[in-house]
Structure formats: structure tokens, C-alpha cells
Enzyme design. Structure first.
Site, mmCIF file in Angstrom:
data_model
loop_
_atom_site.group_PDB
_atom_site.id
_atom_site.type_symbol
_atom_site.label_atom_id
_atom_site.label_comp_id
_atom_site.label_asym_id
_atom_site.label_seq_id
_atom_site.Cartn_x
_atom_site.Cartn_y
_atom_site.Cartn_z
ATOM 1 N N GLY A 47 -2.392 7.641 7.511
ATOM 2 C CA GLY A 47 -3.033 7.142 6.308
ATOM 3 C C GLY A 47 -2.108 7.417 5.139
ATOM 4 O O GLY A 47 -0.955 6.985 5.146
ATOM 5 N N SER A 49 -0.914 10.755 2.834
ATOM 6 C CA SER A 49 -1.086 12.212 2.782
ATOM 7 C C SER A 49 -1.475 12.727 1.395
ATOM 8 O O SER A 49 -2.204 13.717 1.289
ATOM 9 C CB SER A 49 0.186 12.908 3.274
ATOM 10 O OG SER A 49 1.297 12.519 2.495
ATOM 11 N N CYS A 79 1.647 10.718 11.724
ATOM 12 C CA CYS A 79 2.201 10.191 10.476
ATOM 13 C C CYS A 79 1.723 11.004 9.267
ATOM 14 O O CYS A 79 2.171 12.123 9.078
ATOM 15 C CB CYS A 79 1.908 8.702 10.376
ATOM 16 S SG CYS A 79 3.016 7.877 9.224
ATOM 17 N N ARG A 108 8.641 12.922 3.527
ATOM 18 C CA ARG A 108 7.748 11.748 3.444
ATOM 19 C C ARG A 108 8.556 10.470 3.299
ATOM 20 O O ARG A 108 9.596 10.475 2.636
ATOM 21 C CB ARG A 108 6.851 11.858 2.207
ATOM 22 C CG ARG A 108 5.584 12.630 2.414
ATOM 23 C CD ARG A 108 4.766 12.598 1.135
ATOM 24 N NE ARG A 108 4.083 11.340 0.931
ATOM 25 C CZ ARG A 108 3.979 10.719 -0.239
ATOM 26 N NH1 ARG A 108 4.535 11.214 -1.322
ATOM 27 N NH2 ARG A 108 3.314 9.597 -0.327
ATOM 28 N N ILE A 137 5.178 3.527 10.435
ATOM 29 C CA ILE A 137 4.753 2.831 9.218
ATOM 30 C C ILE A 137 4.952 3.773 8.032
ATOM 31 O O ILE A 137 4.214 4.755 7.892
ATOM 32 C CB ILE A 137 3.266 2.393 9.313
ATOM 33 C CG1 ILE A 137 3.018 1.561 10.583
ATOM 34 C CG2 ILE A 137 2.861 1.610 8.067
ATOM 35 C CD1 ILE A 137 1.549 1.397 10.952
ATOM 36 N N ARG A 138 5.958 3.496 7.223
ATOM 37 C CA ARG A 138 6.284 4.416 6.104
ATOM 38 C C ARG A 138 6.235 5.858 6.584
ATOM 39 O O ARG A 138 5.592 6.727 5.986
ATOM 40 C CB ARG A 138 5.317 4.242 4.940
ATOM 41 C CG ARG A 138 5.599 3.034 4.098
ATOM 42 C CD ARG A 138 4.951 3.150 2.742
ATOM 43 N NE ARG A 138 5.916 3.601 1.726
ATOM 44 C CZ ARG A 138 5.572 4.019 0.524
ATOM 45 N NH1 ARG A 138 4.323 4.100 0.175
ATOM 46 N NH2 ARG A 138 6.495 4.387 -0.344
ATOM 47 N N HIS A 178 2.458 6.375 15.292
ATOM 48 C CA HIS A 178 1.003 6.207 15.431
ATOM 49 C C HIS A 178 0.608 5.951 16.886
ATOM 50 O O HIS A 178 0.483 4.788 17.280
ATOM 51 C CB HIS A 178 0.541 5.005 14.593
ATOM 52 C CG HIS A 178 0.656 5.216 13.116
ATOM 53 N ND1 HIS A 178 -0.373 5.720 12.368
ATOM 54 C CD2 HIS A 178 1.683 5.003 12.264
ATOM 55 C CE1 HIS A 178 0.006 5.805 11.098
ATOM 56 N NE2 HIS A 178 1.256 5.370 11.013
ATOM 57 N N GLU A 180 -2.120 6.047 18.123
ATOM 58 C CA GLU A 180 -3.486 5.511 18.165
ATOM 59 C C GLU A 180 -3.513 3.987 18.089
ATOM 60 O O GLU A 180 -4.564 3.391 18.252
ATOM 61 C CB GLU A 180 -4.332 6.122 17.027
ATOM 62 C CG GLU A 180 -3.948 5.720 15.606
ATOM 63 C CD GLU A 180 -2.782 6.516 15.034
ATOM 64 O OE1 GLU A 180 -2.029 7.136 15.809
ATOM 65 O OE2 GLU A 180 -2.600 6.471 13.798
#
Ligand code: GLN
Length: 211
Positions: A47, A49, A79, A108, A137-138, A178, A180
Site C-alpha cells: 500500500g 507506508s 512492499c 523506499r 510496484i514502487r 507482492h 498476494e
């Protein structure tokens, strides 16, 4: 059966709950202190942080969660969740809190901006069945780990060759990618097994104390 919570303040909560439930785990969303108290382990999703950090403070979960982790509660972070579990965060916001569950420095957004999201195969130590298809993702990467942290995955090839993207420190695992979102449940399965072993161990410890 152990209860595995998914921190549900922000991020891809539903995907983690679904992955755990597909494995037959008792998985529950955690938003409140009493919900945290009722779980044996916790997944911290991907998500954002800095937002998650603010919400942990607002929901009065930051200190209780730090205390559970310090007492050995198993955890899995992906992440943003990896960033939350770190002891030290580079390129964070000044007021960003982290949980200090893994002795490591993470950077980050290390791979660049949102457009730099990518997929690649990563070989993970301790996860059988061939390389893991990973989605970044980032994402952060791990710049430094302490002596008790096991590196279980690194990027292979390209500009980020050798960068650490998966770690484990006793009962706490974290991935920069990720797991998930790909439908490959091997990481969730490894975590669920770790949780079961940790719960059996603490039952044994209790039996020994009660004897
Ligand atoms: N860049 C995000 C952060 O700093 C993490 C992105 C993610 O979880 N996909 O929290």
C-alpha cells in the site's frame, strides 16, 4: 488453528485475506486493538507506508503492534509492509514511523517512480518449486541487514542486480514485491507453516511452565 490477521488500515488487504483463505487459514482483518489482541500472527500488506504509519498512530495501534512484534509475534510484510517492518527507512517522510521488527535498512521507492513497476523471476531460499514470479510496484529494496537477518531473495540481472528483495528474521518475513497478487501461494504457505510452528512452540513452553 492459529488466527492470522491482515492489517486492514490501508492497502491490498483483500488480496492477502484471499490468499490465506485459499490455503485454509483462519484469516481476519485487523483494524482495532481488540482485533490485534485476538490474532496469533499478522500480515502487513502493500500500500503506502507513510499513510499506513499515520493510520497506525490514529487507530492507536502503533505501540501495541510494536509490543506484539517485540514479544515475538510472527509477521509477513509485502512492499509497504516490508518498509513498516524495518528498523531503518531511507527516503521516508520525516515523521514516518516504522515497527523495527527486522534489523534492516530499506530504501523506499528504490526502483524509481510508479512507471518503473515491473515483474521478474526471483529464486527464493527455502521456497521449493522453482523461481517466484514477482511483481514490484514502487517497491523498496533492502540496503543493509543485521547479523540475524537471513537474505532469501535478490534481484538477478539488470541495473538492480543483487539487490535484496526478500528477508527473514526468525518469525518475521518481508518481501519488496507482492506475493498476494500473482496467485502463487508458496510464500503465504511458508508463512502459515512458520505461524503454526511458532504457536506449537509457545504451547509447549506453556505446558512446561504449567507442569
Ligand atoms: N512506495 C510505497 C511506500 O512507500 C510502497 C508501494 C507498495 O506497497 N506497492 O509505501
Amino acid at each position: 488453528m492459529p488466527v492470522i490477521g491482515v492489517l486492514a488500515l490501508q492497502g491490498d488487504v483483500a488480496e492477502h485475506l484471499a490468499a490465506l483463505r485459499r490455503l485454509g487459514a483462519d484469516a481476519r482483518a485487523v483494524r482495532r486493538r481488540r482485533e490485534l489482541d485476538a490474532v496469533d500472527a499478522l500480515v502487513i500488506p502493500g500500500g503506502e507506508s507513510t499513510t499506513m504509519s499515520k493510520l497506525l498512530v490514529a487507530f492507536e495501534l502503533l505501540e501495541p503492534l510494536r509490543a506484539r512484534l517485540a514479544a515475538g509475534m510472527p509477521a509477513l510484510g509485502s512492499c509497504a509492509g516490508m518498509i513498516m517492518l524495518a528498523s531503518n527507512v531511507l527516503d521516508g517522510r520525516g515523521d514516518q514511523e516504522s515497527l523495527g521488527a527486522i534489523d534492516m535498512t530499506v530504501r523506499r521507492n528504490a526502483f524509481g517512480r510508479q512507471v518503473d513497476s515491473f515483474e521478474t523471476d526471483v529464486v527464493l531460499d527455502g521456497i521449493d518449486g522453482g523461481p517466484f514470479r514477482t511483481v514490484f510496484i514502487r517497491a523498496p529494496w533492502v540496503e543493509k541487514v543485521g547479523p540475524d537477518v537471513e537474505v532469501i531473495g535478490r534481484i538477478s540481472g539488470g541495473e538492480a542486480d543483487g539487490k535484496i528483495v526478500a528477508v527473514r528474521a526468525r518469525n518475521v518475513m518481508a518481501t519488496a514485491f507482492h506475493p498476494e497478487v500473482t496467485g502463487d501461494e508458496r510464500i503465504h504457505r511458508a508463512f502459515a507453516e512458520l505461524v503454526r510452528a511458532a504457536c506449537d512452540q509457545s504451547d509447549d513452553d506453556k505446558d512446561t511452565r504449567d507442569r
